[in-house]
Design an enzyme around this catalytic site. Structure first.
Site, mmCIF file in Angstrom:
data_model
loop_
_atom_site.group_PDB
_atom_site.id
_atom_site.type_symbol
_atom_site.label_atom_id
_atom_site.label_comp_id
_atom_site.label_asym_id
_atom_site.label_seq_id
_atom_site.Cartn_x
_atom_site.Cartn_y
_atom_site.Cartn_z
ATOM 1 N N ASP A 217 -5.078 1.676 1.210
ATOM 2 C CA ASP A 217 -4.965 1.206 -0.177
ATOM 3 C C ASP A 217 -5.426 2.357 -1.068
ATOM 4 O OD1 ASP A 217 -4.721 -0.603 -2.407
ATOM 5 O OD2 ASP A 217 -6.884 -0.850 -2.395
ATOM 6 N N SER A 218 -5.295 2.162 -2.382
ATOM 7 C CA SER A 218 -5.749 3.195 -3.309
ATOM 8 C C SER A 218 -7.278 3.261 -3.385
ATOM 9 C CB SER A 218 -5.203 2.890 -4.704
ATOM 10 O OG SER A 218 -5.658 1.614 -5.111
ATOM 11 N N CYS B 232 -1.792 -2.762 -0.160
ATOM 12 C CA CYS B 232 -1.759 -2.433 -1.575
ATOM 13 C C CYS B 232 -0.504 -3.060 -2.197
ATOM 14 C CB CYS B 232 -1.724 -0.903 -1.722
ATOM 15 S SG CYS B 232 -1.551 -0.356 -3.417
ATOM 16 N N GLU C 292 -13.433 -1.708 -9.000
ATOM 17 C CA GLU C 292 -13.903 -0.413 -8.487
ATOM 18 C C GLU C 292 -15.313 -0.098 -8.991
ATOM 19 O OE1 GLU C 292 -12.540 1.942 -6.286
ATOM 20 O OE2 GLU C 292 -11.005 0.455 -5.802
ATOM 21 N N CYS D 72 -2.334 -8.120 -6.291
ATOM 22 C CA CYS D 72 -2.972 -6.829 -6.052
ATOM 23 C C CYS D 72 -4.154 -7.123 -5.140
ATOM 24 C CB CYS D 72 -3.437 -6.249 -7.392
ATOM 25 S SG CYS D 72 -4.613 -4.889 -7.246
ATOM 26 N N HIS E 119 -6.929 -5.829 -4.877
ATOM 27 C CA HIS E 119 -8.249 -5.790 -5.532
ATOM 28 C C HIS E 119 -8.613 -7.175 -6.110
ATOM 29 C CE1 HIS E 119 -7.917 -1.391 -5.469
ATOM 30 N NE2 HIS E 119 -9.145 -1.293 -5.972
HETATM 31 N N1 DGL Z 1 -5.059 -2.586 -4.491
HETATM 32 C C1 DGL Z 1 -3.965 -2.154 -5.238
HETATM 33 C C2 DGL Z 1 -2.826 -3.089 -5.335
HETATM 34 O O1 DGL Z 1 -2.804 -3.965 -4.499
HETATM 35 C C3 DGL Z 1 -4.042 -0.925 -6.002
HETATM 36 C C4 DGL Z 1 -4.363 -1.034 -7.418
HETATM 37 C C5 DGL Z 1 -4.350 0.299 -8.104
HETATM 38 O O2 DGL Z 1 -4.720 1.288 -7.483
HETATM 39 O O3 DGL Z 1 -3.958 0.339 -9.267
HETATM 40 O O4 DGL Z 1 -1.979 -3.019 -6.174
#
Ligand code: DGL
Length: 272
Positions: free
Chosen positions: A15-16, A78, A155, A189, A191
């Protein structure tokens, strides 16, 4: 899809940043014998505000890194990568992204056929969830909204459902969904499940919240089982995490979120 037939090799997840840990956490609960290698691209988070070309380039580098560690399969944990770089994931033999498992779960749970989708700017712009939901059932009504402040909140560890700032941001983004009368909301997402308590406080207990991390983990577990690729029952799981920026802040937030007493290694790497 090519899967190496070596059951005890680790599963690669990326993931990011921290968000993909929602997949790791569920995977570790459902499949306690599976070793996991996680890459969080913390040096380049967020992905969700970037162009398609950049997201494809970043995700290709993330996948090459995991492949270099001899994983048995790769999961794109992600929503942004899964929505914007779906073709790249197919081309590079990634087992799954999060869109299809999450859309399937939402379509199973909705009673009134009205589903909300929240995600990053790039995810919502791509309309990947809408397309997938319409493929599953064209009668569904879908309402989408990007919530660009959610990833920075997560984050930075600002996620408490008691925090008035968190609640106000969540309320502003989600208020329209109440007017639309949705009964199911996709947290598109990975997150966002970390903000689940705050989201539930604003949306009310009657709305189904679909956790993309959990649904993806369930899908992975099922697929590995069907392909006889699960680790042996006697195999002891090992967790190795890699990030592309400072390890201390990642560790602090990851520990808070994972609430694990399971040991894991953590290293900084450059995947470019
Ligand atoms: N966890 C991410 C997603 O599911 C990444 C969010 C991001 O880096 O902007 O979209």
């Amino acid at each position: 899809m090519i899967l190496l037939k070596k059951n005890n090799l680790p599963i690669g997840v990326f993931d990011s940043g921290l968000g993909g840990l929602t997949v790791v956490c569920e995977l570790s609960r459902i499949l306690p014998n599976e070793s996991i290698i996680y890459f969080g691209d913390t040096g380049r988070v967020p992905y969700g505000v970037r162009s398609k070309e950049t997201i494809i380039r970043y995700s290709s580098q993330d996948i090459s890194f995991l492949k270099s560690l001899n994983v048995k399969t790769i999961v794109a944990a992600c929503g942004t990568v899964s929505s914007v770089a779906a073709q790249t994931l197919d081309d590079l033999d990634v087992l799954t992204g999060v869109v299809r498992p999450t859309a399937l779960a939402a379509s199973r749970l909705t009673k009134n056929g009205k589903i909300g989708v929240i995600g990053t700017k790039a995810t919502i712009k791509s309309r990947a969830y809408s397309r997938q939901l319409k493929i599953i059932d064209e009668k569904l009504s879908i309402f989408e909204k990007s919530c660009p402040l959610f990833v920075p909140l997560v984050e930075n560890g600002v996620t408490s459902p008691e925090d008035p700032v968190v609640l106000e941001i969540v309320r502003r983004y989600l208020i329209d969904f109440k007017k639309h009368g949705i009964d199911t909301l996709i947290l598109g997402c990975t997150h966002y499940p970390i903000l689940k308590d705050a989201i539930s406080k604003i949306m009310g207990k009657n709305i189904n919240l679909i956790d993309s991390g959990r649904e993806t983990a369930l899908f992975v577990a099922n697929t590995l089982e069907k392909s006889s690729l699960l680790a042996n029952d006697s195999s002891k799981a090992k967790y190795s995490f890699f990030v592309s920026d400072e390890i201390e802040s990642f560790k602090f937030e990851a520990d808070k979120f994972l609430k694990w007493n399971v040991p894991y290694s953590l290293e900084k790497v450059n995947v470019q």
